[in-house]
Design a protein around this motif. Structure first.
Motif, PDB file in Angstrom:
ATOM      1  N   ALA A  78      72.384 -34.064 -52.804  1.00 45.16           N
ATOM      2  CA  ALA A  78      72.203 -32.499 -52.927  1.00 45.16           C
ATOM      3  C   ALA A  78      72.159 -32.089 -54.647  1.00 45.16           C
ATOM      4  O   ALA A  78      71.546 -31.031 -54.814  1.00 45.16           O
TER       5      ALA A  78
ATOM      6  N   TYR B 180      75.741 -37.919 -49.980  1.00 42.33           N
ATOM      7  CA  TYR B 180      74.954 -36.734 -49.376  1.00 42.33           C
ATOM      8  C   TYR B 180      75.310 -35.723 -50.664  1.00 42.33           C
ATOM      9  O   TYR B 180      74.311 -34.962 -50.848  1.00 42.33           O
TER      10      TYR B 180
ATOM     11  N   ALA C 167      70.692 -27.807 -41.236  1.00 44.22           N
ATOM     12  CA  ALA C 167      71.783 -28.694 -41.068  1.00 44.22           C
ATOM     13  C   ALA C 167      72.114 -29.064 -39.804  1.00 44.22           C
ATOM     14  O   ALA C 167      72.654 -30.079 -39.585  1.00 44.22           O
TER      15      ALA C 167
ATOM     16  N   ASN D 211      64.640 -31.066 -45.395  1.00 43.55           N
ATOM     17  CA  ASN D 211      65.460 -30.394 -46.402  1.00 43.55           C
ATOM     18  C   ASN D 211      64.572 -29.789 -47.309  1.00 43.55           C
ATOM     19  O   ASN D 211      64.767 -28.663 -47.688  1.00 43.55           O
TER      20      ASN D 211
ATOM     21  N   MET E 230      63.756 -36.243 -45.789  1.00 46.30           N
ATOM     22  CA  MET E 230      63.971 -35.214 -46.865  1.00 46.30           C
ATOM     23  C   MET E 230      63.021 -34.057 -46.640  1.00 46.30           C
ATOM     24  O   MET E 230      62.998 -33.103 -47.257  1.00 46.30           O
TER      25      MET E 230
ATOM     26  N   GLN F 129      70.918 -26.973 -50.831  1.00 50.47           N
ATOM     27  CA  GLN F 129      72.151 -27.601 -51.163  1.00 50.47           C
ATOM     28  C   GLN F 129      73.366 -27.287 -50.167  1.00 50.47           C
ATOM     29  O   GLN F 129      74.126 -28.159 -49.949  1.00 50.47           O
TER      30      GLN F 129
ATOM     31  N   SER G 220      76.959 -32.474 -44.347  1.00 50.67           N
ATOM     32  CA  SER G 220      77.547 -33.792 -44.345  1.00 50.67           C
ATOM     33  C   SER G 220      79.091 -33.545 -43.934  1.00 50.67           C
ATOM     34  O   SER G 220      79.640 -34.759 -43.586  1.00 50.67           O
TER      35      SER G 220
ATOM     36  N   MET H 286      68.092 -33.553 -55.055  1.00 51.49           N
ATOM     37  CA  MET H 286      67.124 -32.170 -54.820  1.00 51.49           C
ATOM     38  C   MET H 286      66.680 -31.306 -55.891  1.00 51.49           C
ATOM     39  O   MET H 286      65.658 -30.712 -55.652  1.00 51.49           O
TER      40      MET H 286
ATOM     41  N   THR I 138      68.358 -41.248 -46.528  1.00 53.01           N
ATOM     42  CA  THR I 138      67.976 -39.727 -46.358  1.00 53.01           C
ATOM     43  C   THR I 138      67.456 -39.409 -47.657  1.00 53.01           C
ATOM     44  O   THR I 138      66.259 -38.799 -47.648  1.00 53.01           O
ATOM     45  N   GLY I 139      68.001 -39.553 -48.821  1.00 49.55           N
ATOM     46  CA  GLY I 139      67.545 -38.814 -50.097  1.00 49.55           C
ATOM     47  C   GLY I 139      66.258 -39.460 -50.635  1.00 49.55           C
ATOM     48  O   GLY I 139      65.298 -38.975 -51.345  1.00 49.55           O
TER      49      GLY I 139
ATOM     50  N   ASN J 134      72.540 -26.589 -47.217  1.00 47.81           N
ATOM     51  CA  ASN J 134      72.265 -27.185 -45.889  1.00 47.81           C
ATOM     52  C   ASN J 134      72.832 -28.683 -45.927  1.00 47.81           C
ATOM     53  O   ASN J 134      73.630 -29.197 -45.051  1.00 47.81           O
ATOM     54  N   MET J 135      72.746 -29.278 -46.897  1.00 46.33           N
ATOM     55  CA  MET J 135      73.034 -30.830 -47.108  1.00 46.33           C
ATOM     56  C   MET J 135      74.716 -31.012 -47.268  1.00 46.33           C
ATOM     57  O   MET J 135      75.351 -31.682 -46.635  1.00 46.33           O
TER      58      MET J 135
END
Length: 508
Positions: free
Chosen positions: A106, A102, A64, A282, A279, A292, A299, A110, A272-273, A294-295
């Motif tokens: 998540a 974000y 993160a 992550n 990714m 999750q 954010s 994810m 990002t995703g 972390n995300m």
């Protein structure tokens, strides 16, 4: 986030008049020394599982923190403070869109990636549609990252060439630009070739740290120079001239709240995703729940950090006015995104700020390149070479060869950028690269929100047409749509075109 605009890295460095090339070289050498030391400890297990996934053992809080710097990168560090002069705090409209994006990553994307246990996120497209869709998604990512990473490296290389290596001769010949590029990428290769993403997770923390220290130092030193406390600054009438956040006057304008918010949301989702580079970090977390956490935490902190970048921007303009510092000029026009480097390096605030600014600049430039090299290696190995289906004894060798090949490719593209020496051509290449996230958005959205199958062999045609139509629309929207100017929301249109194209080729 949209880091196809770091040209200011070069022009910022052109303000470094008082620092000798040896000082700059020492800073870079010290920075790389720390990175290589980190790679020594993180790369002891030289396995593909370590290189691609960090053995799925990364602490979520470390990821993160590193993600903050990776998401900010060169544009936020240099340009966002400068935007305050023309757009005030309107960038926060985009940042709040990021926040929602974000959360979508998540809790929508994810879970899919962790359920399928993917190494490359584009494996999902193979699972959902077929081989051509898989290769198409990976190809668009590949083009985007090669051009984006090469351009950032190009900017760093020309700075090093101008301020360090131009004074060096080899056998009576001035040090060639190509050698500068090779050395830059060789250094990145040295600290990533063993640990890969495991090393990047740790080195990203340095990028974040240096960038935040530079911002913090600048705010503290300027406030001290102005004899203000932080509370005095927040309550000042001078700040009130810059702190407008919401813009709702004209929907045709690029900065309208709805357009900025939705654009920011989908930029986060796509860049990002749906981006292997972002990714991959992550996916090194131990569990989906950790990823999750972390995300979500990243954010929320990112909103605060971006707000401080904007506060710094306002403070820079206030200080410049008080100290009678002119906004730097470039090609006969004021260049506000050069105000931060101008004040940091030549504003009379001491050498410590200049050092931290340069460290932040170096970290922002190189850290995005190292993660790009690692993600390109991962994507090419998994998506195009199907490395996981090869014999175990060959996998590490293949990964090593791909890593070298990606390094050579970046060298070649950087040298091509330099040989073009044409700003408009390079801008067009980068603009097209920015459009390539639209097809990824359309492909993933169609896969997630419908149960339809498609004629896989035609997917690459749909994606290509979507990019072309989006490019044409963006360049003719004022004439075609009554003065409407596209901003970040063009990404949504691009994705929608791909989605509709997939509807047309769905299986009966």
């Amino acid at each position: 986030m949209l880091d196809f605009m770091p040209r200011s890295l070069y022009f910022a460095a052109s303000n470094i008049k008082s620092m000798q090339s040896t000082h700059i070289l020492f800073l870079i050498a010290a920075y790389f020394g720390v990175l290589i030391l980190i790679s020594y400890f993180t790369g002891k297990d030289n396995s593909n599982e370590t290189f691609f996934k960090a053995n799925r053992k990364s602490p979520w809080y470390l990821v993160a923190f590193g993600m903050i710097g990776a998401s900010l990168s060169g544009v936020t560090f240099i340009s966002v403070p400068g935007w305050v002069g023309s757009s005030q705090f309107g960038y926060m409209q985009v940042v709040f869109g990021y926040l929602v994006g974000y959360f979508v990553i998540a809790y929508v994307l994810m879970p899919i990636y962790y359920r399928l246990n993917v190494t490359s996120i584009y494996e999902y497209l193979n699972e959902r549609f077929g081989t051509v869709s898989h290769k198409t998604g990976a190809f668009f990512f590949f083009i985007s990252r090669v051009l984006g990473a090469s351009f950032r490296l190009y900017l760093v290389a020309i700075v090093l060439q101008q301020f360090v290596f131009n004074d060096i001769e080899v056998f009576g010949i001035q040090w060639p630009f190509t050698f500068t590029v090779i050395i830059s990428i060789l250094m990145i290769w040295l600290y990533t070739f063993r640990g890969g993403i495991k090393t990047i997770v740790w080195t990203d923390t340095l990028q974040t740290l240096f960038m935040l220290l530079a911002v913090g130092f600048a705010i503290v030193l300027i406030l001290k120079q102005l004899n203000w406390s932080f509370g005095d600054f927040l309550a000042s009438e001078e700040l009130a001239k810059y702190n407008k956040i919401w813009f709702t006057d004209s929907f045709l304008a690029k900065n309208h709240l709805i357009k900025q918010f939705l654009g920011g949301m989908f930029i986060a989702i796509c860049m990002t995703g749906l981006d292997q580079d972002m990714m991959q970090k992550n996916l090194t977390c131990k569990t989906l729940k950790d990823a999750q956490k972390n995300m979500v935490s990243f954010s929320l902190v990112l909103v605060v950090v971006n707000f401080f970048f904007l506060l710094l921007g306002a403070l820079l303009f206030i200080y410049a006015e008080r100290a009678d510092i002119a906004i730097p000029m470039m090609e006969g026009k004021q260049k506000t995104d050069l105000l931060f480097p101008e004040i940091a390096l030549n504003g009379g605030l001491g050498i410590s700020l200049g050092i931290f600014f340069l460290l932040g600049l170096i970290a922002a430039a190189y850290s995005s390149a190292d993660s790009a090299l690692t993600s390109l290696t991962t994507s090419f190995s998994v998506d195009f070479l199907n490395i996981e289906k090869k014999a175990k004894e060959l996998q590490k060798k293949i990964r090593g060869q791909v890593h070298v090949a990606m390094s050579v490719l970046l060298v070649i593209v950087v040298v091509i950028f330099n040989s073009l020496n044409n700003k408009s051509v390079i801008d067009e290449l980068l603009t097209v690269a920015g459009y390539t996230y639209g097809p990824l958005l359309g492909l993933f959205a169609f896969g997630i929100f419908t149960k339809e199958k498609v004629k896989d062999r035609y997917v690459w045609i749909v994606a290509g047409i979507s990019v072309i139509l989006s490019y044409l629309l963006a360049n003719n929207s004022e004439a075609l749509l009554g003065g409407y100017i596209f901003g970040f929301e063009l990404l949504i249109v691009n994705g929608l075109l791909t989605f509709l194209g997939l509807v047309l080729i769905r299986r009966e």
